[in-house]
Design a protein around this motif. Structure first.
Motif, short mmCIF file in Angstrom:
data_model
loop_
_atom_site.label_atom_id
_atom_site.label_comp_id
_atom_site.label_asym_id
_atom_site.label_seq_id
_atom_site.Cartn_x
_atom_site.Cartn_y
_atom_site.Cartn_z
N ARG A 141 -34.59 -33.13 12.80
CA ARG A 141 -34.18 -33.68 11.51
C ARG A 141 -33.76 -35.14 11.66
NH1 ARG A 141 -28.38 -31.31 9.64
NH2 ARG A 141 -28.80 -32.91 8.11
N VAL A 182 -44.33 -35.82 6.88
CA VAL A 182 -43.65 -35.31 8.08
C VAL A 182 -42.44 -34.51 7.60
CG1 VAL A 182 -42.44 -35.92 10.20
CG2 VAL A 182 -44.41 -37.27 9.47
N ARG A 200 -37.83 -39.49 16.68
CA ARG A 200 -39.16 -38.91 16.83
C ARG A 200 -39.83 -38.69 15.48
NH1 ARG A 200 -37.58 -33.94 20.61
NH2 ARG A 200 -35.72 -34.13 19.30
N LEU A 201 -39.04 -38.41 14.44
CA LEU A 201 -39.62 -38.24 13.11
C LEU A 201 -40.26 -39.54 12.63
CD1 LEU A 201 -36.96 -36.10 11.21
CD2 LEU A 201 -39.22 -35.37 11.99
N THR A 257 -43.35 -40.32 14.63
CA THR A 257 -44.45 -39.44 14.23
C THR A 257 -45.09 -39.93 12.94
OG1 THR A 257 -43.47 -37.51 15.30
CG2 THR A 257 -45.02 -37.09 13.51
N ARG A 315 -48.98 -41.22 12.65
CA ARG A 315 -49.95 -40.56 11.77
C ARG A 315 -50.52 -41.52 10.74
NH1 ARG A 315 -46.80 -34.73 10.96
NH2 ARG A 315 -46.99 -34.09 13.15
N SER A 352 -39.22 -31.94 8.48
CA SER A 352 -38.31 -31.50 9.54
C SER A 352 -38.56 -30.04 9.90
CB SER A 352 -36.86 -31.70 9.10
OG SER A 352 -36.53 -30.87 7.99
N ILE A 393 -41.02 -38.68 5.09
CA ILE A 393 -40.17 -37.97 6.05
C ILE A 393 -39.14 -37.20 5.24
CG2 ILE A 393 -38.57 -38.11 7.98
CD1 ILE A 393 -39.85 -40.75 8.78
N GLN A 436 -41.25 -28.32 9.94
CA GLN A 436 -42.42 -28.17 10.81
C GLN A 436 -42.20 -28.79 12.17
OE1 GLN A 436 -45.92 -30.40 9.60
NE2 GLN A 436 -47.29 -28.84 10.43
N GLU A 437 -41.53 -29.94 12.21
CA GLU A 437 -41.34 -30.67 13.46
C GLU A 437 -40.19 -30.13 14.29
OE1 GLU A 437 -43.58 -32.88 14.32
OE2 GLU A 437 -44.59 -32.71 12.37
N ARG A 438 -39.31 -29.32 13.66
CA ARG A 438 -38.16 -28.71 14.34
C ARG A 438 -37.10 -29.73 14.75
NH1 ARG A 438 -40.84 -25.01 12.18
NH2 ARG A 438 -41.30 -23.05 13.23
#
Length: 234
Positions: free
Chosen positions: A148, A140, A153-154, A157, A161, A142, A116, A144-146
């Protein structure tokens, strides 16, 4: 415990390389024809937005920041600036001593490995060509995922995965961005890498954790001993 999720900068990378960051950004400024100090200040101020993708990719980011600094570079100048900026970013992500061997050891012991990172576009764009990429099962970013750290949620995720429940994941990082707070809120076990052997880098992390993890290591290879003898092949 079935998975280990790492922070990137200052954890997998050489912490000393963080001291090069200003120099590399100022080299980009020179290619853009922008005052180095003004460009450094603008890049620092834009960091929270850049790491959630608000400025787009590296080329668009450099053009936008240059314009904020009063310069509108032509395509040729922008091409040179992008190349310089990517070269500088590569220097900053130099692997820390022994880290690739540590990752290989953990993979050989059948741990799932994740990442992350609060990062801007440079890392995301270059990731497939890095030495880290074949060793990390679930990166993962930040950008790409929008979102931080410490956004839960990070962490969710990354665990999803990896195919491992959060409660069966350790999170290993050098602190900053309240990443250890986020890990414990997500149900993971946080491990702090103190980087005690790298003087001068301790104050470089932004938004430090208010929480100090129980588990602390000075160097990343100590993680193998922390896992216990059953996970160490000697």
């Amino acid at each position: 415990m079935r998975a280990i999720i790492f922070d990137f900068f200052g954890t997998l990378t050489d912490p000393s390389a963080e001291l090069l960051r200003k120099e590399t950004i100022q080299a980009t400024a020179a290619e853009l024809g922008v005052s180095p100090e003004r460009f450094w200040t603008a890049m620092a101020a834009s960091f929270p937005d850049r790491i959630v993708g608000a400025y787009g990719g590296t080329r668009d980011t450099l053009r936008t920041i240059a314009r904020q600094c009063g310069t509108d570079p032509d395509d040729e100048r922008l091409d040179r600036a992008v190349a310089t900026h990517r070269k500088g970013a590569e220097r900053v992500r130099t692997p820390r001593r022994g880290v690739l061997a540590v990752l290989d050891h953990l993979r050989a012991r059948n741990f799932r490995l994740g990442l992350i990172s609060d990062c801007s576009s440079e890392l995301f764009e270059a990731w497939p060509e890095t030495a880290y990429a074949p060793r990390i099962d679930a990166p993962v970013f930040s950008w790409q995922e929008r979102i931080r750290k410490p956004d839960p949620r990070l962490y969710a995720t990354a665990a999803a995965r990896l195919g491992v429940p959060a409660a069966e994941c350790w999170f290993v990082g050098d602190g900053g961005s309240r990443e250890h707070d986020g890990a414990r809120w997500a149900g993971m076990r946080p491990v702090l890498v103190t980087n005690a052997g790298y003087p001068g880098v301790g104050g470089l992390r932004t938004d430090p954790d208010s929480y100090l993890p129980e588990h602390r290591i000075d160097e990343l290879d100590e993680l193998i001993r922390l896992l216990g003898p059953s996970h160490d092949n000697g």
